[in-house]
Scaffold this motif. Structure first.
Motif, PDB file in Angstrom:
ATOM      1  N   ALA A  14       0.838  -1.212   0.000  1.00 48.78           N
ATOM      2  CA  ALA A  14       0.000   0.000   0.000  1.00 48.78           C
ATOM      3  C   ALA A  14       0.868   1.254   0.000  1.00 48.78           C
ATOM      4  CB  ALA A  14      -0.922  -0.031   1.218  1.00 48.78           C
ATOM      5  N   LEU A  15       1.970   1.208   0.773  1.00 52.22           N
ATOM      6  CA  LEU A  15       2.883   2.351   0.802  1.00 52.22           C
ATOM      7  C   LEU A  15       3.497   2.597  -0.570  1.00 52.22           C
ATOM      8  CD1 LEU A  15       4.360   4.486   2.518  1.00 52.22           C
ATOM      9  CD2 LEU A  15       6.100   2.752   3.009  1.00 52.22           C
ATOM     10  N   ASN A  16       3.841   1.548  -1.237  1.00 50.79           N
ATOM     11  CA  ASN A  16       4.432   1.686  -2.569  1.00 50.79           C
ATOM     12  C   ASN A  16       3.431   2.282  -3.556  1.00 50.79           C
ATOM     13  OD1 ASN A  16       6.489   1.310  -4.556  1.00 50.79           O
ATOM     14  ND2 ASN A  16       5.380  -0.492  -5.269  1.00 50.79           N
ATOM     15  N   ASP A  17       2.182   1.784  -3.518  1.00 45.41           N
ATOM     16  CA  ASP A  17       1.170   2.314  -4.447  1.00 45.41           C
ATOM     17  C   ASP A  17       0.810   3.748  -4.097  1.00 45.41           C
ATOM     18  OD1 ASP A  17       1.258  -0.112  -5.637  1.00 45.41           O
ATOM     19  OD2 ASP A  17      -0.799  -0.714  -5.185  1.00 45.41           O
ATOM     20  N   THR A  18       0.759   4.059  -2.777  1.00 44.17           N
ATOM     21  CA  THR A  18       0.432   5.434  -2.374  1.00 44.17           C
ATOM     22  C   THR A  18       1.533   6.400  -2.817  1.00 44.17           C
ATOM     23  OG1 THR A  18      -0.770   4.569  -0.467  1.00 44.17           O
ATOM     24  CG2 THR A  18      -0.174   6.887  -0.420  1.00 44.17           C
ATOM     25  N   ALA A  19       2.787   5.995  -2.637  1.00 44.14           N
ATOM     26  CA  ALA A  19       3.897   6.853  -3.068  1.00 44.14           C
ATOM     27  C   ALA A  19       3.899   7.052  -4.577  1.00 44.14           C
ATOM     28  CB  ALA A  19       5.212   6.251  -2.605  1.00 44.14           C
ATOM     29  N   SER A  20       3.391   6.030  -5.293  1.00 42.75           N
ATOM     30  CA  SER A  20       3.356   6.176  -6.751  1.00 42.75           C
ATOM     31  C   SER A  20       2.359   7.236  -7.200  1.00 42.75           C
ATOM     32  CB  SER A  20       3.022   4.822  -7.390  1.00 42.75           C
ATOM     33  OG  SER A  20       1.688   4.450  -7.082  1.00 42.75           O
ATOM     34  N   LEU A  21       1.388   7.575  -6.321  1.00 37.22           N
ATOM     35  CA  LEU A  21       0.408   8.616  -6.689  1.00 37.22           C
ATOM     36  C   LEU A  21       1.096   9.960  -6.890  1.00 37.22           C
ATOM     37  CD1 LEU A  21      -2.560   7.735  -4.288  1.00 37.22           C
ATOM     38  CD2 LEU A  21      -2.458   7.381  -6.766  1.00 37.22           C
ATOM     39  N   ARG A  22       2.127  10.265  -6.084  1.00 37.87           N
ATOM     40  CA  ARG A  22       2.822  11.546  -6.236  1.00 37.87           C
ATOM     41  C   ARG A  22       3.519  11.621  -7.591  1.00 37.87           C
ATOM     42  NH1 ARG A  22       6.094  11.706  -0.621  1.00 37.87           N
ATOM     43  NH2 ARG A  22       6.692   9.670  -1.438  1.00 37.87           N
ATOM     44  N   MET A  23       4.226  10.556  -7.958  1.00 35.41           N
ATOM     45  CA  MET A  23       4.921  10.549  -9.242  1.00 35.41           C
ATOM     46  C   MET A  23       3.929  10.640 -10.394  1.00 35.41           C
ATOM     47  SD  MET A  23       7.786  10.546 -10.767  1.00 35.41           S
ATOM     48  CE  MET A  23       8.886  10.107  -9.436  1.00 35.41           C
ATOM     49  N   ASP A  24       2.829   9.892 -10.263  1.00 38.68           N
ATOM     50  CA  ASP A  24       1.832   9.924 -11.343  1.00 38.68           C
ATOM     51  C   ASP A  24       1.204  11.323 -11.468  1.00 38.68           C
ATOM     52  OD1 ASP A  24       2.324   7.276 -11.858  1.00 38.68           O
ATOM     53  OD2 ASP A  24       0.649   6.517 -10.667  1.00 38.68           O
ATOM     54  N   SER A  25       1.015  12.018 -10.323  1.00 38.36           N
ATOM     55  CA  SER A  25       0.416  13.372 -10.375  1.00 38.36           C
ATOM     56  C   SER A  25       1.366  14.340 -11.075  1.00 38.36           C
ATOM     57  CB  SER A  25       0.118  13.856  -8.956  1.00 38.36           C
ATOM     58  OG  SER A  25      -0.803  13.005  -8.350  1.00 38.36           O
ATOM     59  N   THR A  49      -2.259  20.359  -7.744  1.00 38.99           N
ATOM     60  CA  THR A  49      -1.392  19.169  -7.716  1.00 38.99           C
ATOM     61  C   THR A  49      -0.497  19.186  -6.489  1.00 38.99           C
ATOM     62  OG1 THR A  49      -1.423  19.027 -10.130  1.00 38.99           O
ATOM     63  CG2 THR A  49       0.371  17.898  -8.989  1.00 38.99           C
ATOM     64  N   GLU A  50       0.059  20.397  -6.144  1.00 39.88           N
ATOM     65  CA  GLU A  50       0.919  20.489  -4.977  1.00 39.88           C
ATOM     66  C   GLU A  50       0.141  20.145  -3.714  1.00 39.88           C
ATOM     67  OE1 GLU A  50       4.085  20.828  -4.756  1.00 39.88           O
ATOM     68  OE2 GLU A  50       4.425  21.081  -6.921  1.00 39.88           O
ATOM     69  N   ARG A  51      -1.108  20.644  -3.645  1.00 33.65           N
ATOM     70  CA  ARG A  51      -1.908  20.325  -2.453  1.00 33.65           C
ATOM     71  C   ARG A  51      -2.212  18.806  -2.403  1.00 33.65           C
ATOM     72  NH1 ARG A  51      -4.452  25.244  -3.842  1.00 33.65           N
ATOM     73  NH2 ARG A  51      -6.130  24.121  -4.880  1.00 33.65           N
ATOM     74  N   PHE A  52      -2.509  18.210  -3.571  1.00 32.73           N
ATOM     75  CA  PHE A  52      -2.807  16.764  -3.620  1.00 32.73           C
ATOM     76  C   PHE A  52      -1.583  15.932  -3.218  1.00 32.73           C
ATOM     77  CE2 PHE A  52      -2.832  12.766  -6.052  1.00 32.73           C
ATOM     78  CZ  PHE A  52      -3.991  12.181  -5.547  1.00 32.73           C
ATOM     79  N   VAL A  53      -0.422  16.348  -3.738  1.00 39.70           N
ATOM     80  CA  VAL A  53       0.805  15.633  -3.387  1.00 39.70           C
ATOM     81  C   VAL A  53       1.094  15.777  -1.900  1.00 39.70           C
ATOM     82  CG1 VAL A  53       3.307  15.588  -3.726  1.00 39.70           C
ATOM     83  CG2 VAL A  53       1.780  15.747  -5.696  1.00 39.70           C
ATOM     84  N   GLY A  54       0.797  16.965  -1.332  1.00 39.86           N
ATOM     85  CA  GLY A  54       0.991  17.144   0.106  1.00 39.86           C
ATOM     86  C   GLY A  54       0.109  16.194   0.898  1.00 39.86           C
ATOM     87  N   GLN A  55      -1.192  16.052   0.461  1.00 41.90           N
ATOM     88  CA  GLN A  55      -2.078  15.097   1.146  1.00 41.90           C
ATOM     89  C   GLN A  55      -1.550  13.656   1.016  1.00 41.90           C
ATOM     90  OE1 GLN A  55      -4.676  15.646   3.035  1.00 41.90           O
ATOM     91  NE2 GLN A  55      -4.670  17.886   2.767  1.00 41.90           N
ATOM     92  N   VAL A  56      -1.051  13.319  -0.204  1.00 43.90           N
ATOM     93  CA  VAL A  56      -0.507  11.962  -0.405  1.00 43.90           C
ATOM     94  C   VAL A  56       0.715  11.748   0.473  1.00 43.90           C
ATOM     95  CG1 VAL A  56       0.593  10.439  -2.088  1.00 43.90           C
ATOM     96  CG2 VAL A  56      -1.443  11.738  -2.723  1.00 43.90           C
ATOM     97  N   SER A  57       1.590  12.744   0.599  1.00 45.62           N
ATOM     98  CA  SER A  57       2.779  12.615   1.436  1.00 45.62           C
ATOM     99  C   SER A  57       2.404  12.408   2.895  1.00 45.62           C
ATOM    100  CB  SER A  57       3.664  13.856   1.276  1.00 45.62           C
ATOM    101  OG  SER A  57       4.110  13.979  -0.065  1.00 45.62           O
ATOM    102  N   ALA A  58       1.347  13.140   3.319  1.00 42.14           N
ATOM    103  CA  ALA A  58       0.889  12.942   4.701  1.00 42.14           C
ATOM    104  C   ALA A  58       0.408  11.501   4.909  1.00 42.14           C
ATOM    105  CB  ALA A  58      -0.218  13.943   5.016  1.00 42.14           C
ATOM    106  N   LEU A  59      -0.325  10.984   3.881  1.00 41.18           N
ATOM    107  CA  LEU A  59      -0.801   9.596   3.974  1.00 41.18           C
ATOM    108  C   LEU A  59       0.370   8.620   3.990  1.00 41.18           C
ATOM    109  CD1 LEU A  59      -3.066   7.496   3.975  1.00 41.18           C
ATOM    110  CD2 LEU A  59      -3.141   7.700   1.466  1.00 41.18           C
ATOM    111  N   VAL A  60       1.366   8.872   3.153  1.00 41.25           N
ATOM    112  CA  VAL A  60       2.541   8.004   3.123  1.00 41.25           C
ATOM    113  C   VAL A  60       3.235   8.010   4.466  1.00 41.25           C
ATOM    114  CG1 VAL A  60       4.843   7.748   2.130  1.00 41.25           C
ATOM    115  CG2 VAL A  60       2.874   8.144   0.643  1.00 41.25           C
ATOM    116  N   GLN A  61       3.339   9.169   5.091  1.00 41.45           N
ATOM    117  CA  GLN A  61       4.007   9.261   6.393  1.00 41.45           C
ATOM    118  C   GLN A  61       3.256   8.452   7.439  1.00 41.45           C
ATOM    119  OE1 GLN A  61       4.575  13.291   7.702  1.00 41.45           O
ATOM    120  NE2 GLN A  61       5.927  12.699   9.397  1.00 41.45           N
ATOM    121  N   LEU A  62       1.916   8.557   7.415  1.00 41.76           N
ATOM    122  CA  LEU A  62       1.130   7.787   8.380  1.00 41.76           C
ATOM    123  C   LEU A  62       1.333   6.267   8.175  1.00 41.76           C
ATOM    124  CD1 LEU A  62      -2.220   9.817   8.423  1.00 41.76           C
ATOM    125  CD2 LEU A  62      -0.492   9.698  10.229  1.00 41.76           C
ATOM    126  N   ILE A  63       1.345   5.864   6.888  1.00 38.52           N
ATOM    127  CA  ILE A  63       1.540   4.431   6.616  1.00 38.52           C
ATOM    128  C   ILE A  63       2.918   3.983   7.078  1.00 38.52           C
ATOM    129  CG2 ILE A  63       1.703   2.709   4.785  1.00 38.52           C
ATOM    130  CD1 ILE A  63      -0.401   4.295   3.245  1.00 38.52           C
TER     131      ILE A  63
END
Length: 642
Positions: free
Chosen positions: A47-58, A150-164
């Protein structure tokens, strides 16, 4: 001695199985927990790997939207990236147990993921689709706004990655703790099992081993301490009971050894009596000597003061005293012949039961001669052979005498041995009488066949001589005299031949030598050429069979001398699997059909009767002018070895 032990309260096997199952259950639980944590960590990593991939894809999607004005062909690729981000979010939401892939089940992580999903679904995804449709003019302003989203979305994804990541670190700590706990559990379980096995098995076995060693050193006072009622407790209780028994037996061992030695001595004396009596009774001897030797052995063994043997005459119901020992002449005279049913002994015969009379307890016994002579115990045991009652024997004692069951059986066995010996003597006597009778019959037949016919011929010639002399016919009388002389010479020769045959000796197991002697005598007396051919490789015949074979050869040669007018005789013996004897001559022969109707010559009948005695078959083959052959056959299945 059977030991009755109380049932175990809790078996040793139940304790061991319970301990093993408990340890196994704890081990399985710890192992299952570790495996579950490992599975969750693997799902969180995916899940962490797929979540981190969201930032690159964005970022990749934003860069593609900027190049789209210069490269209109990027639109399909951007649509695929858009769909890929949607698929990633959907997979993160639902999870995939096969990969495995799963978001940690924490509320904070779920809430952060929902914020990322809402921002994508409500803001970034619609903005992306709108930019894909705009022309070059208004795209610049929309792109700047899109980059901010996109920056705000990536920030939310980074927060999720940190929690995971934080949750994964926490679960990794739990996994290490569970592995350490599993290791500690294995160590504690091993120590517990060792202690349990020592307490349940090793310590009781050591105590039992020490106890057995002390018992081996004849320390019969050794007892084991009983800790429980499991199997080792039962074993310890049985050991203590065994020790009690051994201690008691060892205390009485000397007495038991003496009793057993006395018992073995009695058994040896019984066996010696049986062996000696059986060996004595097997000897051929007269009835009185047989019974006297039997009584001597019996009286000496049982220390009897008197003894008698009486035989039963079934036709007259009389009991005749055959031999006696140790009783007075008056008692012998009064009881020389008893009737069945008279006196105590006759009553025992009538009932056919062995009895032991104690004359002290019988008032009527005062009238008996044996009681008046001072005997206190009289025993009656029967003589039996093949379930046939032949008589009985008495043992008289001046004191009280009681026979045990073993002595009673011994006396009955001795009575049967005596009965069999008497019956065997009777059968042997009958066999001898029958053999003598049969041999006399054969002698009579031989005399009838030879001497009687010659004497009949001489009688006729004498009558003719008397008539000629009475009539004054001297010439006829002179012609008869040579016939008389020839008849007398032939009768004399027949008598000599019969005497020679009846006196024929036979060495033990030397049939061939006896036959060679007979053939040589025949050759010397008659001048006829005779050949003996033998091929003997079988077992030797009994003496009776050898004699019958010799007599058959003598009778056949006698017939050749009298009737065959032969020049040559051949005797063939073959003894391999079966036995065959052939006597063939080249004489004048005869017609077997006519000879069968002629009762004047019984030589063939004598040979056939002798062949039947040894279970052989005799065949005579002849024809006028073709000689005669006498063939005897004895199959292997019917021959008897010496």
């Amino acid at each position: 001695m059977r030991l009755e032990l109380p049932p175990p309260r809790r078996s040793l096997s139940a304790k061991i199985v319970g301990a093993i199952l408990g340890t196994l259950a704890l081990t399985m639980a710890a192992t299952g927990g570790a495996l579950y944590l490992s599975w969750q960590l693997e799902g969180s990593a995916a899940a962490l790997n797929d979540t981190a991939s969201l930032r690159m894809d964005s970022y990749r999607l934003a860069a593609g939207l900027e190049r789209m004005s210069d490269q209109p062909g990027l639109r399909p690729a951007l649509l695929e990236q858009l769909a890929a981000i949607d698929a990633t979010l959907s997979q993160l939401r639902g999870g995939d147990p096969q990969r495995p892939l799963q978001l940690p089940p924490l509320a904070s992580i779920r809430a952060s993921f929902e914020r990322v999903a809402i921002q994508w679904r409500q803001q970034l995804a619609p903005a992306t689709r709108a930019l894909l449709e705009l022309q070059d003019g208004p795209r610049q302003g929309a792109l700047r706004a899109y980059h901010l989203q996109t920056e705000r979305f990536v920030g939310q994804v980074s927060a999720l990655v940190q929690l995971i990541e934080q949750d994964s670190e926490r679960r990794a700590g739990w996994l290490r703790a569970s592995q350490l706990g599993l290791l500690g559990l294995a160590l504690a379980g091993s120590v517990s099992l060792i202690y349990l096995m020592y307490g349940l098995i090793i310590a009781p076995v050591n105590r039992l081993h020490v106890g057995m060693a002390r018992m081996r050193d004849e320390q019969f006072g050794t007892r084991l301490e009983i800790d429980g009622r499991d199997e080792f407790g039962q074993l310890g209780l049985g050991f203590n009971q065994m020790a009690d028994r051994l201690q008691a037996l060892y205390g009485n061992l000397e007495g038991l050894v003496q009793a057993k030695t006395a018992e073995l001595a009695d058994q040896n004396r019984e066996l010696a009596l049986l062996y000696d009596s059986a060996a004595f009774l097997q000897r051929p001897q007269p009835l009185d000597a047989l019974c006297r030797g039997f009584l001597e052995r019996l009286a000496a063994y049982f220390h009897a003061d008197g003894a008698t043997v009486r035989m039963l005459d079934g036709e007259r119901d009389n009991l005749h005293m055959v031999v006696h020992q140790g009783i007075s002449a008056q008692l012998v005279a009064s009881e020389q012949c008893l009737k069945v049913g008279d006196c105590l002994c006759g009553q025992a015969v009538a009932r056919k039961v062995a009895v032991v009379h104690d004359l002290r307890h019988s008032d009527r016994a005062m009238l008996l001669q044996c009681h008046r002579e001072g005997y206190r115990t009289v025993s009656v045991f029967h003589i039996m052979a093949l379930e046939q009652h032949m008589g009985f024997f008495n043992l008289h004692f001046r004191g009280a005498r009681v026979f045990g069951a073993r002595e009673h059986a011994l006396l009955e066995t001795l009575g049967q041995l005596l009965g069999v010996a008497i019956e065997n003597g009777r059968l042997a006597e009958r066999e001898r009488e029958m053999a003598v009778s049969e041999e006399r019959n054969l002698v009579a037949q031989g005399l009838h066949d030879s001497i009687a016919q010659g004497l009949n011929f001489l009688n006729l010639q004498v009558q003719m001589l008397d008539q000629s002399l009475a009539a004054g016919q001297v010439g006829e009388a002179r012609a008869i005299v040579p016939e008389l002389r020839a008849g007398v010479q032939e009768s004399y020769a027949n008598v000599r031949e019969l005497l020679l045959n009846f006196r024929s000796g036979l060495a033990e197991g030397d049939l061939l030598g006896s036959l060679e002697t007979t053939v040589e005598k025949f050759r010397h007396q008659t001048g006829i050429e005779a050949d003996l051919v033998a091929d003997l490789d079988g077992a030797p015949f009994p003496r009776e069979q050898q004699l019958q074979l010799l007599f058959i050869v003598q009778e056949a040669l006698s017939n050749v001398r009298k009737h065959a007018q032969a020049r040559r005789v051949r005797i063939d013996l073959r003894d391999r699997q079966g036995f065959s004897l052939t006597i063939a001559d080249d004489g004048s022969g005869f017609d077997p059909a006519l000879r069968a109707q002629d009762d004047g010559h019984v030589g063939m009948h004598i040979m056939r009767e002798r062949a039947l005695r040894i279970d052989a078959t005799l065949e005579v083959r002849s024809a006028p002018g073709a000689g005669t052959t006498v063939a005897l056959r004895l199959p292997q299945a019917l021959r008897r070895a010496a």
